[in-house]
Design an enzyme around this catalytic site. Structure first.
Site, PDB file in Angstrom:
ATOM      1  N   SER A  27       0.838  -1.188   0.000  1.00 32.54           N
ATOM      2  CA  SER A  27       0.000   0.000   0.000  1.00 32.54           C
ATOM      3  C   SER A  27       0.884   1.253   0.000  1.00 32.54           C
ATOM      4  CB  SER A  27      -0.919  -0.064   1.222  1.00 32.54           C
ATOM      5  OG  SER A  27      -2.030   0.754   1.074  1.00 32.54           O
ATOM      6  N   ASP A  86      -8.237  -5.621  -6.047  1.00 29.12           N
ATOM      7  CA  ASP A  86      -7.943  -4.516  -5.148  1.00 29.12           C
ATOM      8  C   ASP A  86      -8.248  -3.204  -5.862  1.00 29.12           C
ATOM      9  OD1 ASP A  86      -6.855  -2.652  -3.438  1.00 29.12           O
ATOM     10  OD2 ASP A  86      -4.763  -3.237  -3.831  1.00 29.12           O
ATOM     11  N   HIS A  90      -5.654  -6.587  -1.871  1.00 26.83           N
ATOM     12  CA  HIS A  90      -4.637  -5.628  -1.418  1.00 26.83           C
ATOM     13  C   HIS A  90      -3.443  -6.331  -0.745  1.00 26.83           C
ATOM     14  CE1 HIS A  90      -3.713  -1.443  -0.996  1.00 26.83           C
ATOM     15  NE2 HIS A  90      -3.744  -1.421   0.319  1.00 26.83           N
TER      16      HIS A  90
END
Ligand SMILES: *[C@@H]1O[C@H](CO)[C@@H](O)[C@H](O)[C@H]1NC(C)=O
Ligand SMILES: *[C@@H]1O[C@H](CO)[C@@H](O)[C@H](O)[C@H]1NC(C)=O
Ligand SMILES: *[C@@H]1O[C@H](CO)[C@@H](O)[C@H](O)[C@H]1NC(C)=O
Ligand SMILES: *[C@@H]1O[C@H](CO)[C@@H](O)[C@H](O)[C@H]1NC(C)=O
Length: 504
Positions: free
Chosen positions: A189, A441, A466
């Protein structure tokens, strides 16, 4: 009109209520996370206990300013595990997780890839906490001071964080007399964005980067502001057209109901919201949060990243929506979906829309989202599972002005790190970066999805969510996930081989 703009990253969904002229800080709604108490220093995994030692490093407050106040320092936390390390004598590698916007323990707990691969690579494992998060708080560790205003929060930026990591890694290697040990940076991320940028900015410190679900292209003018919600729409639609239709059709119905005399009370009961303050916007935001985060963490195995969830939770949500026992009541169907996200544990008595608890310490992302992280995500076209809306930079800017008294710099990230024409730029300049993305994601819309060169490699998992690659491996992992990790390990091995070759 239902709340029309919002911004979020990993742990952050905010709806700024554009239709109300009396927006205040109180109307900024953060997501609710049931607290999951992490025991410090003891990170448990499916494979037992993994122990990281917590250490603190005296870090410079301002790496880019030589005024006296810039020389102030703060205590930066990092976690370290040397159980598998092959040692300095052997120049054994160092894997550094470039911490993102939250408690580093939480990321360590959810990044099993490091510990899973450490025995193979004989790697030293380090997780560095991002400044202004967790226990790495400037101004004497006092959040009341550090989070006060733009003057103190001004030291919270990605460039400062990267400089922290560079400083700490160099010092750590010196202390270990491991100057020649190769460093691999990795993150997921925002942490993945930092890992990729670190490799580009500090190639003399990190020989490679594994950037998982890193939306480095999700900045103004590069990728579409519709991609994020388009992917969520596709996630649900992919499970069942009917499930998508029910959810899509529910927003108008909710709005209509809310306008009736006792409509809000009816909604409160339908969704089992606790007996306190409820507005249509807070309810919509609550549902939006559930749908977004479930799409983001649509993992193939049971998980507990943002909330405890079953395997393939999107499928489970649709199953709840389509449960024949529920009948035709749209709100009952939607309640069933929300219940998957907020009550998989089965412990919720009622749902608290005003629960602003922040167990993973993600709140300061608001500041980052108001300064440099202008990542348009909330455009909704006619097909969207959410009500149609457009990304409006001006709304973000005015909200930020109101909350912090500052103007965002939407072009700073692309100025500092690039992003436009990334293929052309990195083909001749960069090397040794893996970009992993799972196409379920929503953030993958801003990711690097095609390989750029022999050593800037995109690994794309159609069924992935993710940073699923970085999670602890389990017996139940599907083949595509095993293959993705295998490929990552193979590429990293090759980089290391080349590094040692060059060292000789
Ligand atoms: C910002 O916060 C600091 C620390 O609490 C305080 O000393 C300072 O006066 C504040 N500045 C402004 C402009 O409010
Ligand atoms: C390196 O050692 C010095 C002296 O003991 C210590 O102050 C510093 O924090 C250490 N650096 C790191 C990264 O732990
Ligand atoms: C649900 O809706 C369908 C189609 O609109 C209808 O045929 C059915 O009778 C309804 N069932 C109930 C329990 O109301
Ligand atoms: C949460 O789940 C449990 C067990 O299924 C259920 O009894 C309870 O009513 C649910 N809570 C809410 C608020 O729906």
């Amino acid at each position: 009109m239902i709340a029309s703009t919002g911004f979020m990253f990993l742990g952050f969904v905010v709806f700024f209520l554009s239709h109300s002229c009396t927006t205040t800080i109180a109307s900024i709604i953060t997501p609710r996370f049931p607290s999951s108490i992490l025991r410090p220093e003891l990170i448990s995994s499916s494979k037992g206990q993994v122990v990281y030692e917590s250490k603190y490093f005296t870090q410079t407050l301002d790496h880019f300013n030589f005024q006296p106040q810039g020389y102030q320092t703060f205590q930066q936390r990092y976690l370290i595990n040397d159980k598998y390390w092959g040692g300095a004598k052997n120049n054994a590698p160092i894997f550094v997780y470039t911490g993102n916007e939250g408690d580093i323990e939480w990321f360590a707990q959810n990044t099993g890839f490091m510990i899973d691969t450490a025995p193979h690579f004989k790697a030293l494992l380090v997780f560095i906490e991002h400044r202004f998060y967790g226990k790495s708080i400037p101004f004497g560790g006092d959040t009341d001071v550090a989070y006060s205003n733009a003057t103190t929060l001004g030291y919270l930026s990605s460039t400062q964080a990267l400089a922290d990591y560079a400083t700490l890694i160099i010092d750590l290697k010196k202390n270990l007399t491991a100057e020649d040990s190769p460093v691999l940076v990795l993150g997921g991320s925002y942490g993945g964005m930092l890992a990729a940028w670190f490799r580009l900015k500090y190639p003399h410190i990190a020989m490679g980067a594994l950037a998982s679900s890193a939306p480095i292209l999700n900045f103004e003018g590069i990728t579409s502001p519709y991609s994020f919600n388009d992917i969520i729409t596709q996630d649900f639609r992919g499970v069942s057209e009917n499930c998508y239709k029910v959810i899509k059709g529910s927003w108008k119905q909710m709005e209509k109901t809310a306008q009736k005399p006792s409509g809000l009370e009816q909604l409160r009961k339908s969704f089992r919201i606790c007996k306190n303050y409820i507005t249509i916007d807070s309810l919509v935001n609550w549902l939006y949060t559930a749908l977004v985060y479930t799409a983001m963490t649509d993992y193939p195995t049971q998980s507990n990243f943002l909330n405890p969830l079953p395997a393939y939770p999107v499928k489970q949500m649709c199953k709840a929506v389509e449960d024949p026992m529920v009948g035709n009541d749209t709100f009952a169907k939607l309640y069933g979906a929300a219940n998957i996200y907020y009550n998989y544990s089965g412990n919720a008595k009622c749902f608290d829309l005003n629960d602003n608890s922040d167990p993973h310490g993600l709140d300061e992302w608001t500041w980052q989202a108001c300064t440099e992280m202008i990542m348009p995500t909330n455009g909704n076209n006619e097909e969207s599972i959410f009500p149609p809306s457009q990304w409006q930079y001006s709304e973000r800017a005015s909200s930020c002005k109101m909350v912090f008294g500052i103007e965002p710099r939407p072009n700073w990230i692309t100025t500092e790190f690039g992003g436009h024409d990334i293929r052309r730029v990195l083909k001749r300049f960069g090397s040794n970066i893996i970009f992993f993305n799972g196409l379920r994601d929503p953030w993958s819309g801003g990711g690097v999805l095609e390989s750029i060169s022999k050593s800037i490699v995109a690994i794309v998992a159609k069924e992935g969510a993710h940073h699923v690659d970085l999670r602890f491996s389990t017996e139940e992992d599907p083949e595509w996930l095993r293959q993705a990790r295998k490929r990552e390990i193979k590429i990293i091995s090759k980089w290391l081989q080349q590094y040692y070759h060059d060292l000789d």
